[in-house]
Design a protein around this motif. Structure first.
Motif, PDB file in Angstrom:
ATOM      1  N   SER A 103       0.780  -1.228   0.047  1.00 15.38           N
ATOM      2  CA  SER A 103       0.112  -0.141   0.123  1.00 15.38           C
ATOM      3  C   SER A 103       0.775   1.106   0.165  1.00 15.38           C
ATOM      4  CB  SER A 103      -0.871   0.095   1.248  1.00 15.38           C
ATOM      5  OG  SER A 103      -1.761  -1.074   1.156  1.00 15.38           O
ATOM      6  N   ALA A 104       1.854   1.164   0.640  1.00 18.16           N
ATOM      7  CA  ALA A 104       3.000   2.347   0.777  1.00 18.16           C
ATOM      8  C   ALA A 104       3.560   2.691  -0.633  1.00 18.16           C
ATOM      9  CB  ALA A 104       3.994   2.262   1.677  1.00 18.16           C
ATOM     10  N   THR A 105       3.781   1.628  -1.378  1.00 19.71           N
ATOM     11  CA  THR A 105       4.016   1.674  -2.823  1.00 19.71           C
ATOM     12  C   THR A 105       3.302   2.136  -3.736  1.00 19.71           C
ATOM     13  OG1 THR A 105       5.949   0.176  -2.075  1.00 19.71           O
ATOM     14  CG2 THR A 105       5.609   0.656  -4.602  1.00 19.71           C
ATOM     15  N   TYR A 106       2.081   1.484  -3.786  1.00 20.75           N
ATOM     16  CA  TYR A 106       0.962   1.576  -4.826  1.00 20.75           C
ATOM     17  C   TYR A 106      -0.387   2.269  -4.277  1.00 20.75           C
ATOM     18  CZ  TYR A 106       4.163  -1.655  -6.993  1.00 20.75           C
ATOM     19  OH  TYR A 106       5.197  -2.238  -7.762  1.00 20.75           O
ATOM     20  N   GLN A 107      -0.359   2.917  -3.096  1.00 15.40           N
ATOM     21  CA  GLN A 107      -1.536   3.402  -2.498  1.00 15.40           C
ATOM     22  C   GLN A 107      -2.775   2.608  -2.709  1.00 15.40           C
ATOM     23  OE1 GLN A 107       0.767   5.463  -4.628  1.00 15.40           O
ATOM     24  NE2 GLN A 107       1.809   5.268  -2.713  1.00 15.40           N
ATOM     25  N   THR A 108      -2.729   1.055  -2.683  1.00 15.94           N
ATOM     26  CA  THR A 108      -3.903   0.388  -2.550  1.00 15.94           C
ATOM     27  C   THR A 108      -3.692  -0.821  -1.908  1.00 15.94           C
ATOM     28  OG1 THR A 108      -5.594  -0.456  -4.193  1.00 15.94           O
ATOM     29  CG2 THR A 108      -3.280  -0.371  -4.887  1.00 15.94           C
ATOM     30  N   LYS A 109      -4.767  -1.337  -1.513  1.00 14.37           N
ATOM     31  CA  LYS A 109      -4.385  -2.760  -0.715  1.00 14.37           C
ATOM     32  C   LYS A 109      -4.402  -3.861  -1.849  1.00 14.37           C
ATOM     33  CE  LYS A 109      -6.325  -5.581   2.943  1.00 14.37           C
ATOM     34  NZ  LYS A 109      -7.627  -5.848   3.766  1.00 14.37           N
ATOM     35  N   PRO A 110      -3.481  -4.797  -1.487  1.00 16.51           N
ATOM     36  CA  PRO A 110      -3.457  -5.901  -2.669  1.00 16.51           C
ATOM     37  C   PRO A 110      -4.293  -7.070  -2.404  1.00 16.51           C
ATOM     38  CG  PRO A 110      -1.588  -6.450  -1.055  1.00 16.51           C
ATOM     39  CD  PRO A 110      -2.425  -4.934  -0.680  1.00 16.51           C
ATOM     40  N   PRO A 111      -4.808  -7.527  -3.340  1.00 17.33           N
ATOM     41  CA  PRO A 111      -5.314  -8.995  -2.829  1.00 17.33           C
ATOM     42  C   PRO A 111      -4.136 -10.128  -2.489  1.00 17.33           C
ATOM     43  CG  PRO A 111      -4.846  -8.727  -5.451  1.00 17.33           C
ATOM     44  CD  PRO A 111      -4.369  -7.564  -4.821  1.00 17.33           C
ATOM     45  N   ARG A 112      -4.697 -11.159  -1.567  1.00 16.11           N
ATOM     46  CA  ARG A 112      -3.716 -12.127  -0.948  1.00 16.11           C
ATOM     47  C   ARG A 112      -2.861 -12.576  -1.774  1.00 16.11           C
ATOM     48  NH1 ARG A 112      -1.152 -12.910   1.906  1.00 16.11           N
ATOM     49  NH2 ARG A 112      -1.722 -15.027   2.783  1.00 16.11           N
ATOM     50  N   ILE A 113      -3.404 -13.029  -2.999  1.00 15.67           N
ATOM     51  CA  ILE A 113      -2.636 -13.627  -3.973  1.00 15.67           C
ATOM     52  C   ILE A 113      -1.304 -12.809  -4.793  1.00 15.67           C
ATOM     53  CG2 ILE A 113      -3.620 -12.988  -6.244  1.00 15.67           C
ATOM     54  CD1 ILE A 113      -3.564 -16.104  -6.913  1.00 15.67           C
TER      55      ILE A 113
END
Length: 407
Positions: free
Chosen positions: A320-330
């Motif tokens: 999130s710090a890198t891309y400003q969004t939460k990733p999917p678990r995978i």
């Protein structure tokens, strides 16, 4: 950092951003572990002076690594693939100076395009392929890679596509079941009833249960199948309740590999049939890894095997710090695959990306914890045992830090 060749957009990216000292420390701590090869060894902040193992070894030929993902597949698959691509690139960013060129190609979510992407990547000099994601894509890529002696680390959760040289960096239901039954046996619970959905997933989980139970010293008292549309739920629930309440050989645990609203319906049906979670430990799988589960009373106090919430949160925060969004678990799978590849790439040609290197029996520690690849291509994971409550999920038993004899 290494070179990222994004052939899905026909652009070249160098030096996306420099990782700071705090970020480097976070990467090291997230990957730290006692057993196996610590992937944290591939991370180093050029200004820290304290973390080695990241710069390319002297006189080692740079490696080309292919990343195959369904970036233009229909529906949510494309979004998941895009997040995995970003996670892999994040591993490159955090690694700093490497001798790897990452070549990304789109598989479009179909076997024909995946096969063509693999052929193109190999023609361009790829020594290893990361991906594809879908089982049908992996099956199409496997013979092409095998014909050129190129290893594949794919992301499919379909264990049947694994084989020597085609390794699955994924969360396999079989591993969840084996970790869960190991803990169940260690806790002194040795009889279990299973309530299995009539689905392909149910078939996989039931096979895993029947394979792992005798190895772990657990007896399956009864196995019943239910329709996910709820048609036979009352009759199935009654059979489970009888197995738990039996005066002679009661089941002390009930395995329910289902989640979401269906799990809630099962809970209601079991309660109506006379079942109480106080009579038997309720067990689940990764399908329980959902906010809905913490609002489902039948799961309260229940166990399932998975990655600890702390590890999940640590990776999510960095992404999130890198891309400003939460990733999917995978997405974390792509990160670990690329990190592992970076560590392998420090070896000379002829000694890197070999079966011996990939199937190191001591395993590796990644952002999802301990893992290793079997010679048959399937992954083994050391997972935490998670316990559900109305307030959230907590670790009931920590994941192992190393693979012990007989794991």
């Amino acid at each position: 950092m290494g070179l990222i060749v994004d052939q899905t957009q026909n652009v070249f990216k160098r030096g996306l951003r420099a990782i700071g000292l705090i970020g480097a420390l976070a990467a090291i701590l997230a990957l730290a572990g006692c057993g196996g090869l610590d992937l944290g060894g591939v991370f180093k902040d050029s200004g820290s002076g304290g973390f080695g193992g990241n710069a390319p070894s002297q006189n080692v030929t740079p490696a080309k690594v292919a990343l195959l993902l369904p970036l233009t597949a229909p529906g949510r698959t494309a979004n998941i693939a895009a997040a995995m691509k970003k996670a892999a690139e994040m591993a490159m960013i955090e690694a700093g100076q490497t001798n790897v060129t990452l070549i990304t190609k789109d598989t479009a979510g179909n076997p024909q395009t995946a096969a063509a992407a693999a052929q193109a990547a190999i023609a361009e000099g790829a020594e290893i392929i990361l991906g594809p994601l879908l089982g049908s894509e992996v099956a199409a890529v496997a013979p092409i890679a095998r014909g050129r002696n190129i290893p594949v680390i794919a992301f499919s959760s379909v264990s049947s596509v694994a084989r020597p040289g085609v390794y699955l960096m994924s969360f396999l239901p079989e591993q969840e079941v084996s970790n869960l039954l190991r803990h169940l046996s260690q806790s002194g619970i040795q009889t279990i009833a299973a309530m299995i959905p009539n689905s392909q997933y149910g078939n996989v989980v039931e096979r895993a249960l029947k394979t792992s139970a005798p190895v772990m010293g657990v007896t399956i008292v009864t196995t019943v199948r239910f329709n996910r549309n709820g048609q036979n739920l009352s009759a199935v629930s009654a059979r489970i309740a009888r197995a738990v309440n039996s005066p002679t050989n009661p089941a002390r645990a009930v395995f329910i590999p289902e989640g979401g609203q269906i799990l809630r319906s099962i809970g209601t049906s079991l309660t109506q049939a006379g079942f109480s979670p106080k009579s038997a430990k309720v067990l689940g799988t990764g399908l329980w890894d959902s906010p809905l589960t913490t609002g489902t009373p039948i799961a309260f106090g229940g166990w399932y095997a998975g990655v600890s919430p702390q590890k999940v949160q640590a990776f999510d925060q960095r992404y999130s710090a890198t891309y400003q969004t939460k990733p999917p678990r995978i997405a974390s799978l792509a990160y670990d695959a690329l990190s592992l590849t970076l560590s392998f790439a420090r070896s000379p040609i002829g000694t890197r990306f070999t079966p011996t290197q990939i199937t190191n029996v001591e395993g590796f520690n990644g952002v999802n914890g301990l893992f290793r690849f079997r010679p048959d291509g399937r992954i083994e994971r050391g997972l935490s045992i998670l316990e559900v409550s109305a307030g959230g999920t907590k670790v009931a038993a920590p994941a192992p830090t190393q693979f012990s004899l007989g794991f």
